[in-house]
Scaffold this active site. Structure first.
Site, PDB file in Angstrom:
ATOM      1  N   ASN A   7       7.963   3.963  -0.949  1.00 51.84           N
ATOM      2  CA  ASN A   7       7.402   4.774  -2.027  1.00 51.84           C
ATOM      3  C   ASN A   7       5.935   5.081  -1.692  1.00 51.84           C
ATOM      4  O   ASN A   7       5.126   4.161  -1.506  1.00 51.84           O
ATOM      5  CB  ASN A   7       7.514   3.999  -3.346  1.00 51.84           C
ATOM      6  N   ARG A  18     -10.381  11.410  -4.418  1.00 54.94           N
ATOM      7  CA  ARG A  18     -11.456  12.250  -3.884  1.00 54.94           C
ATOM      8  C   ARG A  18     -11.134  13.741  -3.971  1.00 54.94           C
ATOM      9  O   ARG A  18     -11.930  14.570  -3.562  1.00 54.94           O
ATOM     10  CB  ARG A  18     -11.743  11.883  -2.420  1.00 54.94           C
ATOM     11  N   HIS A  43       7.613   9.552  -6.940  1.00 51.22           N
ATOM     12  CA  HIS A  43       7.849   9.572  -8.395  1.00 51.22           C
ATOM     13  C   HIS A  43       6.856  10.554  -9.020  1.00 51.22           C
ATOM     14  O   HIS A  43       5.816  10.141  -9.547  1.00 51.22           O
ATOM     15  CB  HIS A  43       7.657   8.159  -8.953  1.00 51.22           C
ATOM     16  N   ARG A  45       5.035  12.336 -11.512  1.00 51.17           N
ATOM     17  CA  ARG A  45       4.938  12.191 -12.977  1.00 51.17           C
ATOM     18  C   ARG A  45       4.366  13.479 -13.564  1.00 51.17           C
ATOM     19  O   ARG A  45       3.643  14.208 -12.882  1.00 51.17           O
ATOM     20  CB  ARG A  45       4.067  10.977 -13.318  1.00 51.17           C
ATOM     21  N   HIS A  50      -0.414  10.992  -9.327  1.00 52.37           N
ATOM     22  CA  HIS A  50      -0.408  10.731  -7.870  1.00 52.37           C
ATOM     23  C   HIS A  50       0.345  11.858  -7.148  1.00 52.37           C
ATOM     24  O   HIS A  50      -0.258  12.822  -6.702  1.00 52.37           O
ATOM     25  CB  HIS A  50       0.076   9.314  -7.518  1.00 52.37           C
ATOM     26  N   GLU A  70      12.201  10.142  -7.864  1.00 51.02           N
ATOM     27  CA  GLU A  70      12.384   9.432  -9.127  1.00 51.02           C
ATOM     28  C   GLU A  70      11.682  10.175 -10.256  1.00 51.02           C
ATOM     29  O   GLU A  70      10.648  10.808 -10.028  1.00 51.02           O
ATOM     30  CB  GLU A  70      11.729   8.046  -9.057  1.00 51.02           C
ATOM     31  N   THR A 100       2.997   2.405 -15.568  1.00 51.24           N
ATOM     32  CA  THR A 100       4.030   2.480 -14.524  1.00 51.24           C
ATOM     33  C   THR A 100       5.381   2.366 -15.225  1.00 51.24           C
ATOM     34  O   THR A 100       5.441   2.200 -16.442  1.00 51.24           O
ATOM     35  CB  THR A 100       3.835   1.367 -13.474  1.00 51.24           C
ATOM     36  N   HIS A 190      10.748  -2.098  -7.754  1.00 45.45           N
ATOM     37  CA  HIS A 190       9.587  -2.325  -8.619  1.00 45.45           C
ATOM     38  C   HIS A 190       9.032  -3.736  -8.374  1.00 45.45           C
ATOM     39  O   HIS A 190       9.676  -4.725  -8.672  1.00 45.45           O
ATOM     40  CB  HIS A 190       9.873  -2.147 -10.113  1.00 45.45           C
ATOM     41  N   ASP A 191       7.845  -3.731  -7.827  1.00 42.05           N
ATOM     42  CA  ASP A 191       7.116  -4.974  -7.525  1.00 42.05           C
ATOM     43  C   ASP A 191       7.802  -5.862  -6.490  1.00 42.05           C
ATOM     44  O   ASP A 191       7.499  -7.060  -6.410  1.00 42.05           O
ATOM     45  CB  ASP A 191       6.826  -5.775  -8.802  1.00 42.05           C
ATOM     46  N   GLY A 213       6.668   0.363  -2.912  1.00 40.95           N
ATOM     47  CA  GLY A 213       5.440   1.123  -2.727  1.00 40.95           C
ATOM     48  C   GLY A 213       4.178   0.328  -2.958  1.00 40.95           C
ATOM     49  O   GLY A 213       3.379   0.131  -2.051  1.00 40.95           O
ATOM     50  N   HIS A 214       3.991  -0.160  -4.173  1.00 43.80           N
ATOM     51  CA  HIS A 214       2.704  -0.758  -4.541  1.00 43.80           C
ATOM     52  C   HIS A 214       2.329  -1.919  -3.620  1.00 43.80           C
ATOM     53  O   HIS A 214       1.233  -1.943  -3.041  1.00 43.80           O
ATOM     54  CB  HIS A 214       2.750  -1.219  -6.002  1.00 43.80           C
TER      55      HIS A 214
HETATM   56  C1  LIG Z   1      10.845   3.779 -10.820  1.00 39.82           C
HETATM   57  C2  LIG Z   1       9.995   2.695 -10.448  1.00 39.82           C
HETATM   58  O1  LIG Z   1      10.399   1.630 -10.440  1.00 39.82           O
HETATM   59  C3  LIG Z   1       8.608   2.711 -10.163  1.00 39.82           C
HETATM   60  O2  LIG Z   1       8.320   1.590  -9.454  1.00 39.82           O
HETATM   61  C4  LIG Z   1       7.826   3.816  -9.716  1.00 39.82           C
HETATM   62  O3  LIG Z   1       8.271   4.611  -8.719  1.00 39.82           O
HETATM   63  C5  LIG Z   1       6.419   3.397  -9.508  1.00 39.82           C
HETATM   64  O4  LIG Z   1       5.678   4.326 -10.120  1.00 39.82           O
HETATM   65  P1  LIG Z   1       4.105   4.260 -10.077  1.00 39.82           P
HETATM   66  O5  LIG Z   1       3.728   4.295  -8.621  1.00 39.82           O
HETATM   67  O6  LIG Z   1       3.696   5.459 -10.824  1.00 39.82           O
HETATM   68  O7  LIG Z   1       3.692   2.976 -10.712  1.00 39.82           O
HETATM   69  N1  LIG Z   2      11.802   2.464  -7.468  1.00 40.15           N
HETATM   70  C1  LIG Z   2      10.759   1.555  -7.245  1.00 40.15           C
HETATM   71  C2  LIG Z   2       9.773   2.095  -6.335  1.00 40.15           C
HETATM   72  O1  LIG Z   2       9.934   3.180  -5.820  1.00 40.15           O
HETATM   73  C3  LIG Z   2       8.564   1.352  -5.964  1.00 40.15           C
HETATM   74  O2  LIG Z   2       8.062   0.521  -6.931  1.00 40.15           O
HETATM   75  P1  LIG Z   2       6.750  -0.330  -6.576  1.00 40.15           P
HETATM   76  O3  LIG Z   2       7.028  -1.067  -5.276  1.00 40.15           O
HETATM   77  O4  LIG Z   2       5.632   0.648  -6.395  1.00 40.15           O
HETATM   78  O5  LIG Z   2       6.570  -1.257  -7.726  1.00 40.15           O
END
Ligand SMILES: CC(=O)[C@@H](O)[C@H](O)COP(=O)(O)O
Ligand SMILES: NCC(=O)COP(=O)(O)O
Length: 239
Positions: A7, A18, A43, A45, A50, A70, A100, A190-191, A213-214
């Site tokens: 992600n 920036r 994703h 939004r 982002h 997503e 989120t 997610h996480d 992603g995060h």
């Molecule tokens: C759908 C999902 O689980 C999310 O984790 C999402 O893609 C994260 O979105 P943000 O990066 O906006 O927090």
């Molecule tokens: N669908 C979850 C995702 O794309 C990533 O979530 P996160 O790792 O950013 O919490």
């Protein structure tokens, strides 16, 4: 085999800070795929905090693995996804003001709505996944709505992994078993992180894909993007 879809929302967050083109979201997607990433997730939004609409179109020809978009199926989102035709769309019922994603679908309550929307995506040949809390009783309604897959919302697992991982994973295991029973594919996200991914992937049956992603982008600050993607792939390897 469980695929890693990266992600890249957070790359766009950094870029938008920036207002220019650095870091480039498209270059990140290309590099991630060169480094072994098996999919790119975004994703977009409604507030474009982002990923922007332009990013979605710019990324389309560059994602040669699996493109997963997503989002909450507002009409503008539906139209864009039908136009772009990614391999997969993941429906997420997130509120516009949520920091989120913070919940999965109540598939029973929204059965008619989901049935209608999923049919539109499926008619266009787009695989459709439904974001779901780990509640086995909701799986039947995801199947009734015509979903191809569920995406297990793993925030609660991630939160409780360090203190009691067996207890934390139980509802996810039960939901995955139910999904398999109903013939649904299973994604998760997610996480998820380098720390908690392996136990999840080793325990959940028939896990087809994780989107991360995060944590991945955060870990890449110290390890570099290539090493980080490789480290995730190792966590998912079954040998
Ligand atoms: C759908 C999902 O689980 C999310 O984790 C999402 O893609 C994260 O979105 P943000 O990066 O906006 O927090
Ligand atoms: N669908 C979850 C995702 O794309 C990533 O979530 P996160 O790792 O950013 O919490």
């Amino acid at each position: 085999m469980t695929k890693l879809s990266v992600n890249i929302n957070k790359i766009a967050t950094l870029r938008n800070a920036r207002g220019g083109e650095t870091p480039s979201v498209t270059e990140a997607a290309v590099k991630i795929q060169e480094f072994g990433g098996q999919g790119i997730t975004i994703h977009p939004r409604p507030d474009e905090r982002h990923i922007t609409r332009k990013d979605v179109y710019d990324l389309k020809p560059l994602v040669t693995t699996e493109f997963n978009i997503e989002g909450n199926p507002y009409q503008s989102f539906i139209d864009m996804v039908l136009d772009v035709k990614p391999e997969q769309v993941t429906l997420v019922p997130d509120a516009d003001d949520a920091i989120t994603s913070n919940a999965g679908w109540d598939t029973k309550k929204h059965l008619d709505f989901l049935t209608e929307i999923i049919a539109e995506f499926k008619n266009a040949g787009i695989r459709t996944s439904v974001f779901l809390d780990p509640l086995p009783e909701l799986v039947e309604y995801a199947a009734k709505a015509g979903a191809d897959r569920i995406e297990l919302y793993t925030e609660a697992y991630a939160k409780n992994y360090l203190t009691h991982k067996e207890q934390a994973i139980k509802p996810y295991y039960d939901t995955a078993v139910e999904a398999t029973h109903f013939g649904l594919g299973i994604n998760a996200g997610h996480d998820l992180s380098l720390e908690n991914l392996k136990y999840f992937a080793d325990t959940i049956p028939n896990l087809l894909e994780v989107s991360i992603g995060h944590a991945l982008v955060s870990e890449a600050l110290y390890m570099g993007l290539e090493n980080t993607v490789q480290a995730y792939l190792k966590r998912l390897a079954k040998w």
